[in-house]
Design an enzyme around this catalytic site. Structure first.
Site, PDB file in Angstrom:
ATOM      1  N   LYS A 190      15.703  -8.102  -4.104  1.00  0.00           N
ATOM      2  CA  LYS A 190      14.810  -8.414  -2.986  1.00  0.00           C
ATOM      3  C   LYS A 190      13.444  -7.805  -3.289  1.00  0.00           C
ATOM      4  O   LYS A 190      13.235  -6.602  -3.155  1.00  0.00           O
ATOM      5  CB  LYS A 190      15.329  -7.823  -1.670  1.00  0.00           C
ATOM      6  CG  LYS A 190      14.541  -8.364  -0.494  1.00  0.00           C
ATOM      7  CD  LYS A 190      14.416  -7.407   0.663  1.00  0.00           C
ATOM      8  CE  LYS A 190      13.211  -6.533   0.621  1.00  0.00           C
ATOM      9  NZ  LYS A 190      11.901  -7.180   0.686  1.00  0.00           N
ATOM     10  N   GLU A 193       8.209  -8.409   0.340  1.00  0.00           N
ATOM     11  CA  GLU A 193       7.926  -9.695   0.996  1.00  0.00           C
ATOM     12  C   GLU A 193       6.496 -10.162   0.772  1.00  0.00           C
ATOM     13  O   GLU A 193       6.198 -11.346   0.906  1.00  0.00           O
ATOM     14  CB  GLU A 193       8.225  -9.608   2.503  1.00  0.00           C
ATOM     15  CG  GLU A 193       7.543  -8.480   3.259  1.00  0.00           C
ATOM     16  CD  GLU A 193       8.341  -7.169   3.230  1.00  0.00           C
ATOM     17  OE1 GLU A 193       8.904  -6.817   2.182  1.00  0.00           O
ATOM     18  OE2 GLU A 193       8.374  -6.499   4.281  1.00  0.00           O
ATOM     19  N   GLY A 243      10.445   2.409  -3.385  1.00  0.00           N
ATOM     20  CA  GLY A 243       9.545   2.172  -2.262  1.00  0.00           C
ATOM     21  C   GLY A 243       9.163   3.493  -1.619  1.00  0.00           C
ATOM     22  O   GLY A 243       9.239   4.548  -2.252  1.00  0.00           O
ATOM     23  N   GLY A 244       8.772   3.431  -0.359  1.00  0.00           N
ATOM     24  CA  GLY A 244       8.303   4.622   0.344  1.00  0.00           C
ATOM     25  C   GLY A 244       9.450   5.507   0.811  1.00  0.00           C
ATOM     26  O   GLY A 244      10.602   5.065   0.922  1.00  0.00           O
ATOM     27  N   GLU A 265      13.901   5.594  -5.884  1.00  0.00           N
ATOM     28  CA  GLU A 265      12.641   5.966  -6.543  1.00  0.00           C
ATOM     29  C   GLU A 265      11.577   5.910  -5.468  1.00  0.00           C
ATOM     30  O   GLU A 265      11.174   4.826  -5.039  1.00  0.00           O
ATOM     31  CB  GLU A 265      12.307   4.953  -7.657  1.00  0.00           C
ATOM     32  CG  GLU A 265      13.233   5.004  -8.834  1.00  0.00           C
ATOM     33  CD  GLU A 265      13.096   6.277  -9.653  1.00  0.00           C
ATOM     34  OE1 GLU A 265      12.004   6.864  -9.668  1.00  0.00           O
ATOM     35  OE2 GLU A 265      14.100   6.686 -10.241  1.00  0.00           O
ATOM     36  N   GLU A 407       1.273  10.966   0.954  1.00  0.00           N
ATOM     37  CA  GLU A 407       0.881   9.953  -0.020  1.00  0.00           C
ATOM     38  C   GLU A 407      -0.077   8.958   0.641  1.00  0.00           C
ATOM     39  O   GLU A 407       0.231   8.406   1.690  1.00  0.00           O
ATOM     40  CB  GLU A 407       2.152   9.227  -0.484  1.00  0.00           C
ATOM     41  CG  GLU A 407       1.922   8.307  -1.643  1.00  0.00           C
ATOM     42  CD  GLU A 407       3.201   7.565  -2.034  1.00  0.00           C
ATOM     43  OE1 GLU A 407       3.881   7.038  -1.141  1.00  0.00           O
ATOM     44  OE2 GLU A 407       3.491   7.521  -3.234  1.00  0.00           O
TER      45      GLU A 407
HETATM   46  P1  NAD Z   1       8.224   0.137   1.314  1.00  0.00           P
HETATM   47  O1  NAD Z   1       9.168   1.270   1.427  1.00  0.00           O
HETATM   48  O2  NAD Z   1       7.497  -0.311   2.507  1.00  0.00           O
HETATM   49  O3  NAD Z   1       8.980  -1.162   0.781  1.00  0.00           O
HETATM   50  C1  NAD Z   1       9.685  -1.172  -0.446  1.00  0.00           C
HETATM   51  C2  NAD Z   1      10.737  -2.266  -0.381  1.00  0.00           C
HETATM   52  O4  NAD Z   1      11.725  -1.891   0.588  1.00  0.00           O
HETATM   53  C3  NAD Z   1      10.214  -3.625   0.070  1.00  0.00           C
HETATM   54  O5  NAD Z   1      10.887  -4.632  -0.626  1.00  0.00           O
HETATM   55  C4  NAD Z   1      10.574  -3.642   1.554  1.00  0.00           C
HETATM   56  O6  NAD Z   1      10.708  -4.936   2.076  1.00  0.00           O
HETATM   57  C5  NAD Z   1      11.899  -2.928   1.534  1.00  0.00           C
HETATM   58  N1  NAD Z   1      12.297  -2.298   2.792  1.00  0.00           N
HETATM   59  C6  NAD Z   1      11.506  -1.844   3.790  1.00  0.00           C
HETATM   60  N2  NAD Z   1      12.263  -1.346   4.782  1.00  0.00           N
HETATM   61  C7  NAD Z   1      13.557  -1.466   4.400  1.00  0.00           C
HETATM   62  C8  NAD Z   1      14.804  -1.121   4.996  1.00  0.00           C
HETATM   63  N3  NAD Z   1      14.886  -0.567   6.209  1.00  0.00           N
HETATM   64  N4  NAD Z   1      15.930  -1.379   4.310  1.00  0.00           N
HETATM   65  C9  NAD Z   1      15.873  -1.934   3.081  1.00  0.00           C
HETATM   66  N5  NAD Z   1      14.730  -2.310   2.480  1.00  0.00           N
HETATM   67  C10 NAD Z   1      13.578  -2.064   3.128  1.00  0.00           C
HETATM   68  O7  NAD Z   1       7.256   0.523   0.111  1.00  0.00           O
HETATM   69  P2  NAD Z   1       5.988  -0.296  -0.365  1.00  0.00           P
HETATM   70  O8  NAD Z   1       4.915  -0.041   0.640  1.00  0.00           O
HETATM   71  O9  NAD Z   1       6.379  -1.690  -0.716  1.00  0.00           O
HETATM   72  O10 NAD Z   1       5.644   0.445  -1.746  1.00  0.00           O
HETATM   73  C11 NAD Z   1       4.908   1.599  -1.808  1.00  0.00           C
HETATM   74  C12 NAD Z   1       5.819   2.795  -1.976  1.00  0.00           C
HETATM   75  O11 NAD Z   1       6.637   2.654  -3.126  1.00  0.00           O
HETATM   76  C13 NAD Z   1       5.044   4.068  -2.207  1.00  0.00           C
HETATM   77  O12 NAD Z   1       5.552   5.102  -1.425  1.00  0.00           O
HETATM   78  C14 NAD Z   1       5.275   4.371  -3.675  1.00  0.00           C
HETATM   79  O13 NAD Z   1       5.135   5.707  -4.032  1.00  0.00           O
HETATM   80  C15 NAD Z   1       6.638   3.844  -3.890  1.00  0.00           C
HETATM   81  N6  NAD Z   1       6.851   3.568  -5.315  1.00  0.00           N
HETATM   82  C16 NAD Z   1       7.621   4.446  -6.053  1.00  0.00           C
HETATM   83  C17 NAD Z   1       7.808   4.237  -7.401  1.00  0.00           C
HETATM   84  C18 NAD Z   1       8.628   5.190  -8.251  1.00  0.00           C
HETATM   85  O14 NAD Z   1       8.928   4.867  -9.396  1.00  0.00           O
HETATM   86  N7  NAD Z   1       9.006   6.342  -7.748  1.00  0.00           N
HETATM   87  C19 NAD Z   1       7.249   3.116  -7.996  1.00  0.00           C
HETATM   88  C20 NAD Z   1       6.482   2.250  -7.231  1.00  0.00           C
HETATM   89  C21 NAD Z   1       6.306   2.487  -5.882  1.00  0.00           C
END
Ligand code: NAD
Length: 513
Positions: A190, A193, A243-244, A265, A407
């Site tokens: 996934k 979006e 993600g975050g 991650e 962050e």
């Molecule tokens: P996000 O957490 O908003 O979203 C990441 C993914 O998770 C998206 O596909 C989103 O749709 C999905 N998601 C959101 N809520 C969810 C839930 N409740 N259950 C399951 N999936 C869910 O993050 P973002 O804004 O897309 O990306 C930025 C973040 O990603 C930053 O915090 C960044 O540091 C982190 N990041 C980390 C690494 C790493 O290697 N550590 C690499 C890239 C990005």
């Protein structure tokens, strides 16, 4: 992401793409919902994708389950799996321009950055192919008897749910897909979006390379529906999330009742520690400033490992920050597809608003603005509707400020100072995260000493940002759980299994009756 590109549409100017792939078929969402994908450089829709939900997720998981339980892929030999991964790498090389451009349109990054991402993805597929091709099938252990043959081997985990963010869509998906397939798993990915297009393209390449139907599935759609369903799904054996922090916690919580494997991650607040001795020569000074600029502002700072905290020795601070601010002000901002542009827009209106909020709070808390801090004037390469923000340097920062702790994920660099080595280490480790950090010093013994004391998953000495597919990537603390890349990145996608073979079975007579 709600409120950003997340507009459900009834009238589309673009033909909706069939972006959901399950059991080898491309199709639209069961509900028929779609989503416009916006170009961050002008805020206008340039594609429309299927907006999947829980129903689409269940269908994709069922396809992956069936392919795992009954299909060919988990039973393909390591040599066969390696050959497929190498074919995928070749197809990525063939499509480098197309994918680099698509990544630029989708995320706002420059096309050159998009091309570099594709190169890194090629390296990852080739690395995992090489790793499994060279492995022995198991480790024979001494069971203490010549009549026992005991082997510890590896098996795929099963159905993997792979959830990825918007900053490096193709790269982050590939760091999961390559090892998941190398280990013999099937998966549902996934993507974010708001940036799903290159992941959709990659699924097409996997099919073209000959991956059996059902082994690779994708559901485009939001996190709170598709992502949440994947995390809780009883037929998913592993969830790997990038993600975050807040979303990662939700994923871990949703995954807990079914006791699936979880890899996270998450974010970072990465220190770039500069000792005065690194700046003793003109060349050293120029290199450290140049790399600090790169560390903070590449991809407009939307990098999990961005060097967003400059921790610089007091004696060189003024000269260092002045030069950094001067050069930050000269970074050429614009549409990532334009020649000569060095930095693209932020990914979304929402992300820019978050950055603006952080900068306003920092200034209110006493930070000193040395560069940026505003939206640039629109221009030929910078349409008014784009989500641009100037590279920003904030001097005079300290631990109590929100901007130093949280962050930002944007083009904002904070400056803190130290006087002693101990103070430098304490500042660099003073974060709830622990993803990456760097130390700059001409004194190699000091550099190694400080690197050894930094509580971060990756530490660079006299460099910033390089990573290697053969070296593990991941964080200490709240930067996550588990590792990507390297042998540990493959191990995430495996179960370990011990087969104990008694070659001369006899009764044990524990029970005598
Ligand atoms: P996000 O957490 O908003 O979203 C990441 C993914 O998770 C998206 O596909 C989103 O749709 C999905 N998601 C959101 N809520 C969810 C839930 N409740 N259950 C399951 N999936 C869910 O993050 P973002 O804004 O897309 O990306 C930025 C973040 O990603 C930053 O915090 C960044 O540091 C982190 N990041 C980390 C690494 C790493 O290697 N550590 C690499 C890239 C990005």
């Amino acid at each position: 992401m709600a409120g950003h590109q997340a507009r459900r549409t009834t009238q589309q100017r673009h033909q909706p793409q069939h972006t959901i792939h399950a059991a080898g078929e491309w199709r639209e969402a069961v509900s028929g919902a779609t989503r416009e994908i916006l170009d961050p450089a002008d805020g206008r829709a340039f594609a429309v994708v299927a907006e999947g939900d829980e129903k689409d997720t269940d269908l994709a998981v069922a396809a992956a389950r069936d392919a795992f339980d009954h299909g060919d892929w988990p039973r393909t030999t390591a040599v066969g799996r390696a050959a497929l991964l190498r074919r995928v790498a070749d197809l990525l090389v063939r499509d480098r321009e197309r994918l680099g451009l698509l990544e630029s349109r989708d995320t706002g990054k420059t096309v050159e950055e998009g091309r570099v991402d594709v190169d890194c993805v090629v390296d990852a597929f080739r690395y995992f192919a090489g790793l499994i091709a060279a492995e022995s099938p198991g480790r024979v252990v001494d069971a203490g008897s010549p009549d026992v043959h005991s082997v510890v081997g590896h098996e795929p985990v099963g159905v993997c749910a792979l959830i990825t963010p918007w900053n490096y869509p193709l790269l982050q998906a590939s760091w999961k897909i390559a090892p998941a397939l190398a280990a013999g798993n099937t998966f549902v990915v996934k993507p974010s979006e708001i940036t799903p297009l290159t992941t959709v393209a990659l699924i097409g390449l996997l099919a073209e390379a000959g991956l059996p139907a059902g082994a690779a599935n994708i559901v485009t759609g939001p996190g709170h529906t598709v992502g949440a369903r994947l995390a809780e799904h009883p037929d998913v054996d592993l969830v790997s999330f990038t993600g975050g922090l807040a979303s990662g916690v939700k994923v871990a919580r949703a995954a807990a009742p079914t006791v699936k494997k979880v890899a996270l991650e998450l974010g970072g607040k990465n220190p770039n520690v500069v000792f005065a001795d690194a700046c003793a020569t003109e060349e050293g000074f120029d290199t450290a400033v140049d790399q600090a600029l790169n560390a903070a502002f590449i991809h407009s700072g939307q990098v999990c490992s961005a060097g967003s905290r400059l921790v610089v020795e007091e004696s060189v601070r003024e000269r260092f920050v002045a030069e950094l601010a001067r050069r930050a002000g000269r970074i050429r901002l614009g549409r990532g597809t334009e020649d000569g542009v060095e930095c693209g827009p932020l990914v979304s209106e929402q992300q820019r608003a978050k950055v603006e909020d952080h900068v306003a709070a920092a200034l209110a808390e006493g930070a000193v603005l040395r560069a940026g801090g505003r939206r640039p004037d629109p221009g030929d390469a910078r349409p008014a509707g784009g989500y641009f923000y100037e590279p920003t340097v904030l001097d005079g920062c300290h631990r109590e400020m929100r901007i130093v702790r949280e962050e930002v994920f944007g083009p904002v660099l904070t400056v803190e100072t130290f006087r002693t080595e101990d103070e430098a280490v304490a500042l660099a480790n003073d974060t709830e995260y622990g993803l990456a950090g760097a130390v700059w010093s001409a004194d190699l013994a000091r550099a190694r000493r400080v690197a050894a004391r930094l509580r971060h998953g990756t530490v660079w000495i006299n460099d910033f940002h390089p990573y290697l597919p053969q070296a593990e990537w991941g964080g200490f603390g709240r930067s996550g759980v588990g590792r990507e890349l390297g042998p540990a990145g493959l191990a995430e996608y495996r179960e370990t299994k011990h087969v104990y073979h008694n070659l001369a079975p006899r009764p044990v007579r524990w029970f005598t009756g």
